[in-house]
Scaffold this motif. Structure first.
Motif, PDB file in Angstrom:
ATOM      1  N   UNK A 195       0.837  -1.197   0.000  1.00  0.00           N
ATOM      2  CA  UNK A 195       0.000   0.000   0.000  1.00  0.00           C
ATOM      3  C   UNK A 195       0.884   1.264   0.000  1.00  0.00           C
ATOM      4  N   UNK A 196       1.984   1.201   0.771  1.00  0.00           N
ATOM      5  CA  UNK A 196       2.902   2.349   0.858  1.00  0.00           C
ATOM      6  C   UNK A 196       3.529   2.633  -0.520  1.00  0.00           C
ATOM      7  N   UNK A 197       3.931   1.556  -1.210  1.00  0.00           N
ATOM      8  CA  UNK A 197       4.546   1.725  -2.539  1.00  0.00           C
ATOM      9  C   UNK A 197       3.538   2.359  -3.486  1.00  0.00           C
ATOM     10  N   UNK A 198       2.317   1.844  -3.465  1.00  0.00           N
ATOM     11  CA  UNK A 198       1.255   2.354  -4.337  1.00  0.00           C
ATOM     12  C   UNK A 198       1.004   3.845  -4.087  1.00  0.00           C
ATOM     13  N   UNK A 199       0.893   4.189  -2.792  1.00  0.00           N
ATOM     14  CA  UNK A 199       0.633   5.599  -2.440  1.00  0.00           C
ATOM     15  C   UNK A 199       1.788   6.489  -2.880  1.00  0.00           C
ATOM     16  N   UNK A 200       3.009   5.984  -2.711  1.00  0.00           N
ATOM     17  CA  UNK A 200       4.187   6.777  -3.091  1.00  0.00           C
ATOM     18  C   UNK A 200       4.168   7.050  -4.593  1.00  0.00           C
ATOM     19  N   UNK A 201       3.847   6.029  -5.390  1.00  0.00           N
ATOM     20  CA  UNK A 201       3.808   6.245  -6.843  1.00  0.00           C
ATOM     21  C   UNK A 201       2.720   7.250  -7.210  1.00  0.00           C
ATOM     22  N   UNK A 202       1.557   7.150  -6.575  1.00  0.00           N
ATOM     23  CA  UNK A 202       0.489   8.098  -6.914  1.00  0.00           C
ATOM     24  C   UNK A 202       0.880   9.524  -6.540  1.00  0.00           C
ATOM     25  N   UNK A 203       1.730   9.660  -5.517  1.00  0.00           N
ATOM     26  CA  UNK A 203       2.203  10.978  -5.107  1.00  0.00           C
ATOM     27  C   UNK A 203       3.292  11.508  -6.049  1.00  0.00           C
ATOM     28  N   UNK A 204       4.136  10.612  -6.559  1.00  0.00           N
ATOM     29  CA  UNK A 204       5.354  11.034  -7.261  1.00  0.00           C
ATOM     30  C   UNK A 204       5.253  11.045  -8.789  1.00  0.00           C
ATOM     31  N   UNK A 205       4.277  10.329  -9.330  1.00  0.00           N
ATOM     32  CA  UNK A 205       4.130  10.283 -10.790  1.00  0.00           C
ATOM     33  C   UNK A 205       3.142  11.374 -11.212  1.00  0.00           C
ATOM     34  N   UNK A 233      20.592   3.529 -29.418  1.00  0.00           N
ATOM     35  CA  UNK A 233      21.299   3.894 -28.187  1.00  0.00           C
ATOM     36  C   UNK A 233      20.440   4.715 -27.243  1.00  0.00           C
ATOM     37  N   UNK A 234      19.148   4.790 -27.549  1.00  0.00           N
ATOM     38  CA  UNK A 234      18.242   5.647 -26.792  1.00  0.00           C
ATOM     39  C   UNK A 234      17.504   4.848 -25.712  1.00  0.00           C
ATOM     40  N   UNK A 235      17.160   5.529 -24.622  1.00  0.00           N
ATOM     41  CA  UNK A 235      16.219   4.936 -23.660  1.00  0.00           C
ATOM     42  C   UNK A 235      14.957   5.773 -23.672  1.00  0.00           C
ATOM     43  N   UNK A 236      13.861   5.139 -24.012  1.00  0.00           N
ATOM     44  CA  UNK A 236      12.564   5.828 -24.049  1.00  0.00           C
ATOM     45  C   UNK A 236      11.847   5.567 -22.729  1.00  0.00           C
ATOM     46  N   UNK A 237      11.700   6.604 -21.931  1.00  0.00           N
ATOM     47  CA  UNK A 237      10.964   6.433 -20.671  1.00  0.00           C
ATOM     48  C   UNK A 237       9.464   6.443 -20.953  1.00  0.00           C
ATOM     49  N   UNK A 238       8.779   5.457 -20.410  1.00  0.00           N
ATOM     50  CA  UNK A 238       7.312   5.412 -20.534  1.00  0.00           C
ATOM     51  C   UNK A 238       6.828   5.353 -19.089  1.00  0.00           C
ATOM     52  N   UNK A 239       6.698   6.527 -18.485  1.00  0.00           N
ATOM     53  CA  UNK A 239       6.650   6.578 -17.017  1.00  0.00           C
ATOM     54  C   UNK A 239       5.693   7.616 -16.438  1.00  0.00           C
ATOM     55  N   UNK A 240       4.791   8.141 -17.259  1.00  0.00           N
ATOM     56  CA  UNK A 240       3.820   9.123 -16.742  1.00  0.00           C
ATOM     57  C   UNK A 240       4.478  10.389 -16.195  1.00  0.00           C
ATOM     58  N   UNK A 241       5.740  10.623 -16.598  1.00  0.00           N
ATOM     59  CA  UNK A 241       6.444  11.834 -16.146  1.00  0.00           C
ATOM     60  C   UNK A 241       7.264  11.661 -14.882  1.00  0.00           C
ATOM     61  N   UNK A 242       7.394  10.407 -14.408  1.00  0.00           N
ATOM     62  CA  UNK A 242       8.068  10.137 -13.133  1.00  0.00           C
ATOM     63  C   UNK A 242       9.500  10.695 -13.103  1.00  0.00           C
ATOM     64  N   UNK A 243      10.273  10.476 -14.166  1.00  0.00           N
ATOM     65  CA  UNK A 243      11.661  10.952 -14.152  1.00  0.00           C
ATOM     66  C   UNK A 243      11.726  12.482 -14.196  1.00  0.00           C
ATOM     67  N   UNK A 244      10.798  13.084 -14.950  1.00  0.00           N
ATOM     68  CA  UNK A 244      10.842  14.535 -15.136  1.00  0.00           C
ATOM     69  C   UNK A 244      10.497  15.294 -13.856  1.00  0.00           C
TER      70      UNK A 244
END
Ligand SMILES: NC(=O)c1ccc[n+]([C@@H]2O[C@H](COP(=O)([O-])OP(=O)(O)OC[C@H]3O[C@@H](n4cnc5c(N)ncnc54)[C@H](O)[C@@H]3O)[C@@H](O)[C@H]2O)c1
Length: 263
Positions: A195-205, A233-244
């Protein structure tokens, strides 16, 4: 039909992201090898996909399995145009509590397995001077997430291997790219994420949600297609903006407290 005439191997394709990729490839006209160490599930997935799809049992960390996977793919389809290194295992253990055994197991499958299958398949692509290799990395290989020492290190290794392969294989017409998924809804994340992991992702993504396996498959179809011919040589992030994302909070310019010297 963006992949008509192409033959592809997808590892770890029995379920989850790999299954979505194999399904999308077939829908775009590719002949697909559904490979997994779980033979029954791989067979069920290949049957579900239908058409030319075949199932091949292989553990990507075992040399003999990798060799026979490549041979079976060639005898079924005559060539391999696309390899997706998707098979991988997760692990969430605090650094101070991690064992050597767990660390080595995660690296052996996620990183060494990717190396083994890529090298074996690339050798068949070299003479044809064409091919595409897609490595499934992870946001955990780009950010220092709690509990992700082994998993994150293995995926960071995959990203660097991705670059070196792209550089060395460019002369042979082989494109090598990675996809780094953010949190994706699969059986594993449904059962393993607390549950903690899930909540953290919803907060951070920034998009405030998990991605779907099909959203990774869409990116894989693009990278496997001729549309991506100048991308390597590219990495395409598919992450809902998490890295940005940096600071992420509901900012209201009218009600937010200003520091005294700004008033
Ligand atoms: N789900 C996520 O949130 C997420 C996020 C980032 C990256 N990823 C990566 O995406 C890939 C797929 O993840 P998923 O969530 O679909 O996982 P999953 O567990 O649902 O599927 C992985 C598949 O790989 C197979 N597999 C595992 N080890 C293998 C081995 N040694 N040889 C052959 N097959 C093996 C499993 O049998 C399984 O069918 C993995 O590389 C994972 O690290 C997943």
């Amino acid at each position: 039909m963006r992949l008509t005439g192409k033959a592809a191997i997808v590892t770890g394709a029995a379920r989850g992201i790999g299954k979505a990729i194999a399904t999308a490839f077939a829908a775009q006209g590719a002949q697909v090898v559904v490979s997994d160490r779980d033979e029954d599930a791989a067979k069920a997935t290949a049957l579900e996909i239908g058409g030319d799809a075949i199932a091949v049992k292989a553990d990507i960390s075992v040399d003999a399995d990798v060799e026979s996977l490549v041979q079976k793919a060639i005898s079924a389809f005559g060539k391999i145009d696309v390899l997706v290194n998707n098979a991988g295992i997760g692990a969430t253990t605090l650094f101070l509590e991690s064992s050597r055994e767990e660390f080595e197991r995660v690296v052996r499958i996620n990183l060494t397995g990717t190396f083994l299958v890529s090298q074996s398949v690339a050798k068949t692509m070299v003479s044809r001077k064409s091919g595409s290799i897609i490595n499934i990395a992870s946001l955990s290989g780009q950010k220092g997430g709690v509990g992700r020492s082994a998993y994150g290190a293995s995926k960071a290794g995959v990203e660097l291997l991705n670059k070196v392969m792209a550089v060395e294989l460019a002369d042979y017409g082989i494109n090598v790219n990675a996809i780094a998924p953010g949190p994706i809804l699969t059986e594993v994340s449904k059962t393993m994420h607390t549950l903690e992991t899930r909540e953290a992702y919803h907060r951070l993504v920034p998009q405030r949600r998990y991605g779907e396996p099909e959203e990774i498959a869409d990116a894989a179809v693009f990278l496997a297609s001729d549309e991506a011919r100048y991308i390597t040589g590219h990495t395409l992030n598919v992450d809902g903006g998490f890295l940005a994302a940096g600071l992420l909070f509901p900012f209201d310019s009218k009600t937010s407290t200003k520091l005294a010297d700004e008033k």
